[in-house]
Design a protein around this motif. Structure first.
Motif, short mmCIF file in Angstrom:
data_model
loop_
_atom_site.label_atom_id
_atom_site.label_comp_id
_atom_site.label_asym_id
_atom_site.label_seq_id
_atom_site.Cartn_x
_atom_site.Cartn_y
_atom_site.Cartn_z
N ARG A 1 2.19 54.11 40.14
CA ARG A 1 2.77 54.51 41.32
C ARG A 1 2.64 53.11 42.46
NH1 ARG A 1 -1.23 59.63 42.85
NH2 ARG A 1 -0.23 61.13 41.26
N GLN A 2 3.66 53.11 43.44
CA GLN A 2 3.97 51.99 44.48
C GLN A 2 3.79 52.85 45.79
OE1 GLN A 2 7.99 51.58 42.55
NE2 GLN A 2 7.29 49.62 42.81
N PRO A 3 2.89 52.09 46.67
CA PRO A 3 1.83 50.98 46.06
C PRO A 3 0.70 51.27 45.39
CG PRO A 3 1.28 51.62 48.07
CD PRO A 3 2.44 52.52 47.89
N PHE A 4 0.08 50.19 44.74
CA PHE A 4 -1.11 50.67 43.75
C PHE A 4 -2.17 49.45 44.05
CE2 PHE A 4 1.71 47.71 41.13
CZ PHE A 4 0.95 47.11 40.49
N LEU A 5 -3.28 49.97 43.75
CA LEU A 5 -4.50 48.91 43.99
C LEU A 5 -4.37 48.22 42.61
CD1 LEU A 5 -7.59 50.95 45.08
CD2 LEU A 5 -6.42 49.05 46.30
N CYS A 6 -4.04 46.94 42.91
CA CYS A 6 -3.82 46.19 41.45
C CYS A 6 -4.91 44.92 41.28
CB CYS A 6 -2.72 44.95 41.86
SG CYS A 6 -2.62 44.16 43.20
N PRO A 7 -5.40 44.92 40.13
CA PRO A 7 -6.44 43.96 39.74
C PRO A 7 -6.49 42.64 40.36
CG PRO A 7 -5.36 44.91 37.74
CD PRO A 7 -4.60 45.23 38.79
N LEU A 8 -7.46 42.01 40.73
CA LEU A 8 -7.41 40.82 41.42
C LEU A 8 -6.58 39.60 40.76
CD1 LEU A 8 -8.82 39.39 44.14
CD2 LEU A 8 -10.48 38.50 42.51
N ASP A 9 -6.81 39.64 39.25
CA ASP A 9 -6.11 38.67 38.68
C ASP A 9 -4.68 38.87 38.61
OD1 ASP A 9 -4.90 40.31 36.31
OD2 ASP A 9 -7.28 40.55 36.14
N HIS A 10 -3.81 39.87 39.19
CA HIS A 10 -2.38 39.88 39.30
C HIS A 10 -2.10 38.62 40.12
CE1 HIS A 10 -0.83 43.90 37.91
NE2 HIS A 10 -1.67 43.39 37.00
N ILE B 1 4.67 45.86 43.76
CA ILE B 1 5.34 45.82 42.18
C ILE B 1 4.42 45.35 41.10
CG2 ILE B 1 7.61 45.60 43.24
CD1 ILE B 1 7.39 42.79 42.95
N ASP B 2 4.45 45.29 39.88
CA ASP B 2 3.73 45.01 38.73
C ASP B 2 3.93 43.46 38.53
OD1 ASP B 2 1.98 45.34 36.91
OD2 ASP B 2 3.14 46.86 35.48
N ARG B 3 2.93 43.08 37.66
CA ARG B 3 3.18 41.70 37.09
C ARG B 3 3.10 41.88 35.46
NH1 ARG B 3 -1.29 36.64 37.58
NH2 ARG B 3 0.05 35.13 35.70
N LEU B 4 4.11 41.01 35.08
CA LEU B 4 4.01 41.21 33.43
C LEU B 4 4.35 39.77 33.03
CD1 LEU B 4 5.84 44.79 33.42
CD2 LEU B 4 3.51 44.19 32.34
N TRP B 5 4.62 39.43 31.66
CA TRP B 5 4.79 38.22 31.22
C TRP B 5 6.37 38.14 31.16
CZ3 TRP B 5 1.04 41.28 29.34
CH2 TRP B 5 -0.44 40.69 29.33
N PHE B 6 7.17 39.18 31.20
CA PHE B 6 8.56 39.04 31.09
C PHE B 6 9.29 39.81 32.38
CE2 PHE B 6 6.44 42.50 29.08
CZ PHE B 6 7.11 43.57 29.70
N PRO B 7 10.62 39.06 32.19
CA PRO B 7 11.51 39.97 33.33
C PRO B 7 11.55 41.35 33.15
CG PRO B 7 12.67 38.09 32.18
CD PRO B 7 11.58 38.21 31.53
N HIS B 8 11.35 41.86 34.74
CA HIS B 8 11.34 43.33 34.64
C HIS B 8 11.59 43.55 36.37
CE1 HIS B 8 7.38 43.39 37.12
NE2 HIS B 8 7.33 42.33 36.55
N PRO B 9 12.26 45.00 36.51
CA PRO B 9 12.65 45.33 37.81
C PRO B 9 11.49 45.71 38.90
CG PRO B 9 12.71 47.28 36.41
CD PRO B 9 12.37 46.12 35.40
N GLY B 10 10.10 45.34 38.63
CA GLY B 10 9.08 45.70 39.47
C GLY B 10 8.23 46.67 38.89
N VAL B 11 8.55 47.67 38.18
CA VAL B 11 7.88 48.82 37.58
C VAL B 11 8.58 48.82 36.43
CG1 VAL B 11 6.95 50.88 37.61
CG2 VAL B 11 6.54 49.76 39.72
N LEU B 12 7.60 49.07 35.25
CA LEU B 12 8.54 49.54 34.06
C LEU B 12 8.99 50.67 34.17
CD1 LEU B 12 5.90 47.88 31.57
CD2 LEU B 12 8.19 46.86 31.98
#
Length: 631
Positions: A462-471, A445-456
């Motif tokens: 796409r799920q799963p996905f290669l995410c940046p290290l800072d996630h 699932i994604d990371r954002l600054w606000f509440p969300h259901p996992g992916v906007l």
């Protein structure tokens, strides 16, 4: 008669022909001599000089006519040789030349005119803390054959450094601090105002202006794209993460709900654009609490609509006369559409730019993202650190990646499985005094600054996905120097892609040891440096500090040691003090996931030692007293 006239005039033709040939030979000799002498200048990393003793009109002709030329020169030992053949051939200040007086770097129409091509100038600006970003920005344009750009220096330290590297630079007269000011700080807002002042200064010169932040990188020459919209007064990027088009047209303005992002935008010197720029700077100077981007959005949205025509995608904005276009976020990418969604790949488009927005861990997070994408310019020593590299192949069961729903729980199960392996690798890197190549990180699932259901909803993540290290990790903390007596030896890291980077020197590529973890007691599996088969070392699982140091001390000169896995590789340090200091260091490395719907606070802390807490669950802090990292 015609043949007879030609025969009679042959001696004249031969004379003219001979003179032309001799002239070409001498000219060629002079040009190549000049090129050779400037290209072997050890002060030059690239080939740019905004100030020379030559006629400025001649310099302008050279700048505008040689941007696509190539030359192959035998470099001196001290010369940087990366991508020499793709750089525009321009003059570099000789080391014997004195630094020109500061007043010669003032922003004037004449200075800009020396760099303009097809009536367009590309501009970025910054302070000394962002010099590596600026050099990356310049190098990318260089490699694309684009030379009509200028860099504004907000402090004299940057101005001098860029001048001696041959980068076309001007003095903004800002007298800024040379350190990283941080997003949202008063100095950050001051920098934003400097941008708007700069726009107001350049537009009256009559040139089109492509203004860029330094934390973006050009991937493709954008000028032909901008030329497709000659009627536009302003073309701006945006924070749109949901595509409104699936090709390379401008965004459908009626469907763009995100803010217009002023990190990449193009201005034409029209009366409407100049009027907008003037009102914008007056607004910002009247209230130092207004963020420049918010001020721009407020003014532009004062009136939005109708469309200029049926086809272009332009819209009347601001005062009803300004023609505005919104650049497609799939190819003028944000940090989300490029690094998370990889929108351009899914739509089979060629991106023009990436801007490191939607990221975490501050400036270090921006650098790391560009490094992961192999888009950042680092010096040669970055690719050959003391002690060499340690890397490993992450082992992830298919079920953790693909089975079941993509939820907070399944995401943390996947991340925690990877964290445990990374923790072991950090410990081994610390023991062997090697730089750890961080593995590619998988998220559900994604990371954002606000509440969300996992992916906007509506995005192309796409799920799963290669995410940046800072996630997941606090990259800025991982790279920060901490006192060794309290936190143990420092552990340097590199991005997962570094071993595939074309800048990696051959001496590193050719010095490689593969380590195959094995069960002690099986064939050739023993704690000895003699148990190598070819370039593969068989090494027992569940080894301790003493065994690692004993075996790998024989491989200190090997540049890359790559483990087949980190599963059960390391049992621990020999003494409690070393263990405690290591723990104190790495506990600070993990960040948060954000954010849970309908809960305050909504973030959940990652925990480097989650596996030592049987009751650990991925839930947000239940009270404000619980809202602290797991240190």
């Amino acid at each position: 008669m015609a043949c007879e006239e030609v025969a009679n005039s042959r001696p004249l033709f031969l004379t003219i022909y001979t003179v032309v040939i001799v002239g070409i030979v001498f000219s060629s000799f002079y040009i190549f001599s000049a090129l050779y002498s400037s290209s072997t200048n050890p002060a030059a990393w690239s080939s740019f000089s905004p100030h020379t003793n030559d006629d400025p009109h001649l310099t302008d002709k050279i700048l505008n006519s040689s941007h696509s030329a190539t030359v192959h020169v035998a470099p001196s030992p001290s010369q940087e040789t990366q991508h020499v053949s793709t750089r525009p051939i321009l003059n570099v200040p000789p080391v014997s030349k004195k630094m020109p007086p500061l007043k010669s770097f003032r922003l004037t129409k004449k200075l800009v005119q020396q760099r303009v091509k097809d009536n367009i100038i590309i501009v970025t600006f910054g302070n000394y803390a962002f010099m590596d970003f600026i050099l990356t920005w310049v190098k990318q344009l260089n490699d694309l054959g684009v030379s009509n750009y200028l860099v504004g220096a907000m402090d004299t330290e940057l101005l001098e450094a860029l001048y001696w590297k041959g980068v076309p630079v001007f003095d903004m007269g800002s007298h800024m601090s040379t350190v990283d000011v941080g997003w949202g700080s008063p100095t950050f807002h001051k920098m934003g105002r400097e941008k708007v002042i700069l726009i107001n200064s350049i537009l009256p010169f009559g040139y089109e202006l492509l203004m860029c932040d330094t934390d973006m990188v050009w991937l493709k020459n954008p000028l032909p794209y901008l030329a497709r919209y000659p009627e536009a007064d302003v073309l701006t990027s945006s924070d749109q993460v949901i595509p409104t088009v699936v090709d390379d047209r401008l965004e459908v303005w009626q469907e763009v709900g995100a803010a217009y992002n002023i990190g990449i935008f193009h201005w034409r010197p029209t009366e409407s654009a100049k009027k907008l720029a003037k009102e914008w700077i007056e607004l910002l100077l009247a209230d130092d609490k207004i963020w420049d981007q918010n001020g721009f959005n407020d003014i532009v949205h004062r009136q939005l609509g109708p469309s200029v025509d049926e086809d272009s995608g332009l819209v009347y904005a601001y005062d009803g006369n300004l023609k505005l276009g919104i650049l497609p976020s799939s190819i003028f990418c944000s940090g989300h559409t490029y690094f998370v969604q990889a929108m351009y790949q899914q739509l089979r488009l060629e991106p023009y730019a990436v801007h490191t927005t939607f990221q975490y861990a501050g400036t270090e997070g921006k650098r790391h993202r560009l490094r992961e994408a192999m888009l950042f310019r680092d010096p040669p020593e970055y690719y050959n650190p003391p002690g060499g590299f340690l890397s490993f192949k992450p082992s992830i069961p298919k079920s953790l990646l693909l089975n079941g729903n993509h939820t907070i729980e399944s995401h943390f199960t996947l991340i925690n499985y990877q964290i445990k392996q990374i923790r072991a690798a950090l410990a081994i890197a610390s023991l062997l005094k090697r730089t750890l190549v961080m593995p590619p990180l998988w998220c559900r699932i994604d990371r954002l600054w606000f509440p969300h259901p996992g992916v906007l909803e509506g995005s192309m993540t796409r799920q799963p996905f290669l995410c940046p290290l800072d996630h997941v990790f606090e990259v800025n903390v991982m790279l920060k120097e901490l006192p060794e007596e309290e936190f143990g030896p420092g552990i340097d890291i590199r991005e997962y892609s570094i071993l595939d980077n074309p800048s990696l020197p051959s001496e590193v590529k050719n010095s490689w040891l593969d380590v195959q973890l094995c069960k002690e007691g099986t064939q050739d599996c023993n704690a000895s440096n003699n148990s190598t088969v070819g370039k593969v070392l068989k090494f027992p699982k569940h080894s301790n500090e003493e065994t690692f140091i004993k075996v790998f001390s024989s491989f200190k000169d090997v540049k890359v040691i790559q483990f087949s896995s980190m599963q059960d590789a390391f049992t621990g340090f020999m003494d409690k003090e070393s263990e405690d200091r290591f723990r104190k260091r790495v506990k600070h490395y993990t960040g948060i996931w954000c954010c849970v719907l309908d809960h305050n606070p909504g973030h959940i802390y990652y925990d480097m030692y989650w596996d030592e807490k049987p009751e650990w669950k991925p839930i947000p802090p239940q009270t404000s007293a619980d809202d602290h990292p797991p240190w």
